[in-house]
Design a protein around this motif. Structure first.
Motif, short mmCIF file in Angstrom:
data_model
loop_
_atom_site.label_atom_id
_atom_site.label_comp_id
_atom_site.label_asym_id
_atom_site.label_seq_id
_atom_site.Cartn_x
_atom_site.Cartn_y
_atom_site.Cartn_z
N ALA A 3 15.38 22.54 -13.27
CA ALA A 3 14.15 22.12 -12.54
C ALA A 3 13.02 22.18 -13.70
O ALA A 3 12.12 21.52 -13.70
CB ALA A 3 13.71 23.08 -11.55
N PRO A 82 8.86 20.62 -6.17
CA PRO A 82 10.24 20.14 -6.71
C PRO A 82 10.91 19.40 -5.74
O PRO A 82 11.83 18.56 -6.05
CB PRO A 82 10.70 21.26 -7.17
CG PRO A 82 9.70 22.21 -7.51
CD PRO A 82 8.59 21.76 -6.49
N ALA A 112 11.92 25.56 -7.00
CA ALA A 112 13.04 24.77 -6.99
C ALA A 112 14.46 25.11 -6.64
O ALA A 112 15.35 24.78 -6.51
CB ALA A 112 13.33 23.85 -8.48
#
Length: 459
Positions: A3, A82, A112
């Protein structure tokens, strides 16, 4: 860590994210093209915290994301993005109202997280490009938080005492630390009677795992984590509702393991001992009974008032053993009492300490890294609530008053007054999805304690 990625010079190959709020929204709009301003008006975007708008160039290519935030809460500013933005790479624009971009990037990475052991995630998270320095700073914290979440989220069938011990062994291999364990009746031979008493009824043997690392000349730190891999309550059986999520009762151990990993990865100048008493509090013919008296490692006798107050029993032998090593500081993490949740709710771990200056330093570190704790008192007059008529004291009492405090007071008896001690009673769980805090296992107080240790010991 997918991420977060390393940012390319000039933001190549990534899409800009610009943060704004109601106070700065008019100025933000003036920097945009007329078609972009029309799109924002038509879509009703007003820069409210938690909202975002996708902006394209004249050819229809996505070139910028406008995000409304609360500037006072940078940790959650980007945390919902995300898995909401298109799968692509993004970077923070130089324009914007974020006061702490690194903290916002941490929130992005925490948001994320997806637990994928038993089913595939629906999609991959979008990626945020950060500087090399930020990536080096944030990566260990993100990995440690994910480790806590993974350990807590894993059901007990796959995260029993042996599996929890294996995670310590793997940590030892990674950092070339020494690991040993006492399993089953070895606990009795080595004088860990309360750990054995709690875990003996399970078909999976109880154990104590010890990891040792660092130079003998460095200050000694002992970290202890409650590792009750499942808690039925024992013969004082929990209700079905109370038992439903008891796979998370090893959340203290998960925190302690992750903290040890952070310490070793950062190479803090400490001589570390990690202690994980790992048990399953089960029901069987040999289960610990209410009314029994156990002589603990410290030589103190404890009457078992309630078999569901087992966490303090597995911790007390570990704390006594840790204190024998004469450390400069002892820290324990435990999902210990529902009373702490009643007092402080699910988000605030309760902090107890026998040293006011150290407690103040931990609380200050928590505020700095946006990982808050709340101190509760070791109010010694409440020791009377654990009085026993035939033993030195009981593990619980008839009163429901001050449950978190009386639990901490029980543990305090096993730490000499001369050794500074921190006790964190943490929930280790999110009951629902929120930005940066997905439902399930959660690290609470981990970053605060690590920041405190960095401030105290970093060369």
């Amino acid at each position: 860590m997918s991420a977060l990625i390393e940012r390319q010079p000039g933001g190549r190959h990534s899409i800009a994210i610009e943060t704004t709020d109601a106070a700065h929204y008019a100025a933000t709009r003036r920097r945009l093209s007329a078609p972009q301003r029309r799109w924002l008006s038509d879509s009703g975007f007003e820069a409210a915290a938690g909202t975002f708008a996708l902006l394209s160039d004249p050819a229809g290519k996505l070139v910028r994301v406008l995000v409304g935030i609360d500037p006072a809460d940078p940790l959650t500013a980007l945390a919902a993005l995300p898995c909401a933005l298109p799968e692509a790479s993004y970077h923070l624009a130089t324009e914007g109202v974020l006061s702490n971009p690194a903290l916002a990037a941490l929130g992005w990475a925490l948001g994320a997280y997806q637990f994928g052991r038993y089913r595939q995630p629906k999609r991959a998270p979008a990626r945020l490009a950060v500087t090399t320095a930020e990536l080096q700073q944030l990566a260990p914290l993100v990995q440690a938080t994910a480790q806590v979440r993974d350990l807590v989220n894993t059901p007990t069938e796959d995260m029993g005492p042996a599996q929890l011990a294996e995670s310590v062994k793997q940590l030892g291999k990674t950092h070339k630390a020494k690991v040993r364990e006492w399993v089953g009746d070895e606990l009795l031979k080595a004088n860990f009677p309360t750990i054995h008493a709690v875990g003996r009824a399970s078909h999976r043997a109880p154990r104590l795992v010890e990891l040792s690392w660092g130079k003998a000349s460095d200050p000694k730190l002992v970290v202890v984590g409650k590792g009750v891999c499942f808690d039925t309550g024992g013969l004082d059986l929990k209700s079905s509702d109370g038992m439903r999520w008891m796979k998370k009762d090893m959340g203290g151990a998960a925190h302690a393991i992750a903290l040890a990993g952070l310490i070793m990865q950062a190479n803090l100048p400490l001589r570390l001992t990690l202690l994980i008493p790992a048990v399953e509090n089960a029901v069987a013919g040999n289960a610990m009974r209410p009314g029994e008296v156990i002589t603990t490692r410290a030589g103190l006798t404890v009457e078992i008032d309630n078999t569901d107050a087992e966490g303090r029993l597995v911790l007390c032998d570990a704390l006594a053993y840790g204190a024998e090593q004469q450390p400069e500081l002892i820290i324990d993490f435990a999902t210990l009492t529902g009373a702490a949740r009643v007092a402080l709710g699910p988000d605030l771990p309760a902090l107890f300490a026998n040293d006011a200056a150290i407690a103040a330093a931990v609380l200050a570190a928590g505020r700095t890294v946006n990982d808050p704790l709340w101190q509760l008192p070791l109010w010694r007059p409440y020791r009377r609530m654990l009085d026993s008529y035939l033993a030195d004291f009981a593990n619980a009492g008839s009163s429901r008053h001050a449950g978190a405090i009386t639990a901490a007071l029980y543990l305090e008896r096993f730490v000499p007054d001369t050794i500074p001690w921190l006790h964190l009673d943490t929930y280790a769980w999110n009951d629902a999805d929120r930005p940066g805090r997905p439902r399930g296992g959660e690290a609470m107080g981990l970053r605060a304690v690590f920041a405190f240790l960095q401030n105290r010991y970093m060369r």
